[in-house]
Design an enzyme around this catalytic site. Sequence first.
Site, PDB file in Angstrom:
ATOM      1  CD  GLU A 113      -2.846  -1.251   2.360  1.00 62.96           C
ATOM      2  OE1 GLU A 113      -3.326  -0.209   2.817  1.00 62.96           O
ATOM      3  OE2 GLU A 113      -3.072  -2.362   2.839  1.00 62.96           O
ATOM      4  CG  HIS A 241      -8.658   5.532   1.945  1.00 60.46           C
ATOM      5  ND1 HIS A 241      -8.597   5.336   0.580  1.00 60.46           N
ATOM      6  CD2 HIS A 241      -8.068   4.460   2.512  1.00 60.46           C
ATOM      7  CE1 HIS A 241      -7.992   4.177   0.344  1.00 60.46           C
ATOM      8  NE2 HIS A 241      -7.656   3.629   1.505  1.00 60.46           N
ATOM      9  NE  ARG A 288      -4.334   5.256   3.131  1.00 63.29           N
ATOM     10  CZ  ARG A 288      -4.763   4.350   3.955  1.00 63.29           C
ATOM     11  NH1 ARG A 288      -5.272   4.698   5.114  1.00 63.29           N
ATOM     12  NH2 ARG A 288      -4.706   3.085   3.639  1.00 63.29           N
ATOM     13  CG  HIS A 349      -9.681   5.865   6.026  1.00 68.59           C
ATOM     14  ND1 HIS A 349     -10.624   4.913   5.757  1.00 68.59           N
ATOM     15  CD2 HIS A 349      -8.506   5.199   6.218  1.00 68.59           C
ATOM     16  CE1 HIS A 349     -10.053   3.707   5.781  1.00 68.59           C
ATOM     17  NE2 HIS A 349      -8.772   3.861   6.076  1.00 68.59           N
TER      18      HIS A 349
END
Length: 520
Positions: A113, A241, A288, A349
């Site tokens: 990720e 997010h 992010r 998020h």
Amino acid sequence: MKRKIDFLIIGSGIAGLSYALKVASHGKVLILTKANEDESNTKYAQGGIAGVMHKPDSYEKHIQDTLICGDGLCNEEVVRMVVTESTERIKELIEWGARFDKNPKGEFDLGKEGGHSENRVLHHKDNTGFEIERALLQQVHAHPNIEILDHYFALEILTQHHLGKRVTSKSPDTECYGVYALNLKTNRIEQILARITLMATGGGGQVYATTTNPLIATGDGVAMVYRAKGKVENMEFFQFHPTSLYNPDERPSYLITEAMRGFGGILKTIDGKEFMQKYDKRGSLAPRDITARAIDNELKIRGDDFVYLDCRHLDKDGLLKHFPNIHKKCLSLGIDISKDYIPVVPASHYMCGGIKVDMNGRSTIKNLYAAGECSCTGLHGANRLASNSLLEAVVYSHRAYEDSIAQFKKTNHCETIPDWNAERTASPEEMVLIIQSMREVQSIMTNYVGIVRSNLRLKRAFDRLLILHYETESLYERTTVSPELCQLRNIIKVSYIIIKSAMMRKESIGLHYTIDYPRK
Ligand code: FAD
Ligand code: SIN
């Protein structure tokens, strides 16, 4: 009604349940949870849990990725401790029955990720949290020392304040004796006395209008601790997010896991052009804060409502095998992820800040511990590295367990706490007052305290929030309590702390980005 227990846990997500399973060998455990027992942020976690399992990964690489992502504000000692304990805590989850996917060679199928330099995310397809919650609940149900009371809403922490003593944020000896909780099945408020209390109430994504968080995520633990004069910190760092499914009528928003970008998915504007390289050399897999801000910027410049995630070029079998639930969800909206673009937008998020705890999970209030998303340990700094939160929760539940089993033997119940003051007898007024105020808070926070901030926007948010605060406090003083009213009150408190913290931070760093103090 009065109950007495050794260990009281507020919340039945990964933090609360994993702590319960450990302390239960030492005393009686009670878990309160305000909705169905499995309803939690944990249940919706998709990507997985980060951990160092084998080479070519190493603790040092995971440590460096976490520190870089945190933009200079992580506590390095905490980062080192959490990462080096990752392997052991993940093995424990497996022993409790959580299943993580493996490749044909029998090794863990590790995903990647944003911000990770290696594949290190253990997952169960694209619903890892559901699998972890299932396994933990199964263990908890089988344990004779653990009781779960669902539909119990914790209202306030009991401290010396309830004995008529003055408690301020400077009081050095504030103690937690348990909580007042509203039994939603009887509508009665009960006093629950505990030797040790663990706050594990999760996040507060519901502060914003668009969020991946379920309805329970209203920051109750942070609000309760703040009201009890415990320390809360880093609340200006709220993570958005980058990719929630664009489906305007759906709330909460459905997450499109970052693991899809780790698998090769690419972000594009609606005319099919890649744009992330303009913002960061890591492209669609940048951390992010950078990715969400880049999308926000593209949407503002172009006047579009969403960007696309393009997975059409990826191996179809692999894509559908790894992301079966996302595939099914998108198909229900007429989107075939192997053939069509997926429309996505950022959504609130993860709450990086929270109840300040030390390396043993102790809050600044004696006998009150905190773990999981409601806590602030120093691991995330100004921005959380993806899939580090499930890890943080299990590591800190373990630390809190080790510390609290020694502490609880030294602690007695406080028997002199009075019953809840039931003078507020007016029945709740029209629900519209509460629902509309909730929408107003969410709109204020989204428009003025979101991905991009400014001094003017923060001041505007603060002034408007104050009106809602006074109206809600007046309602709370007059009427009987309801979960809706308490959640509104908590959301307002959490929003207040976010705005105040953002106002005090005179720089752009990590998730706090303000046009008045551009990054140098
Ligand atoms: P939660 O799991 O949220 O549990 C909180 C519990 O407290 C709930 O049971 C709730 O009902 C209860 N509660 C709250 N207030 C009260 C009250 N007043 N009284 C009684 N009970 C109360 N992290 C990762 O590391 N990897 C991922 O892949 C990942 N994916 C995610 C996907 C989504 C869609 C979301 C929303 C989050 C994701 N996260 C992920 C973040 C991660 O899921 C959470 O940070 C983590 O699960 C929090 O666990 P917790 O135990 O602290 O809180
Ligand atoms: C995701 O699957 O993209 C969410 C991971 C996380 O929030 O850590």
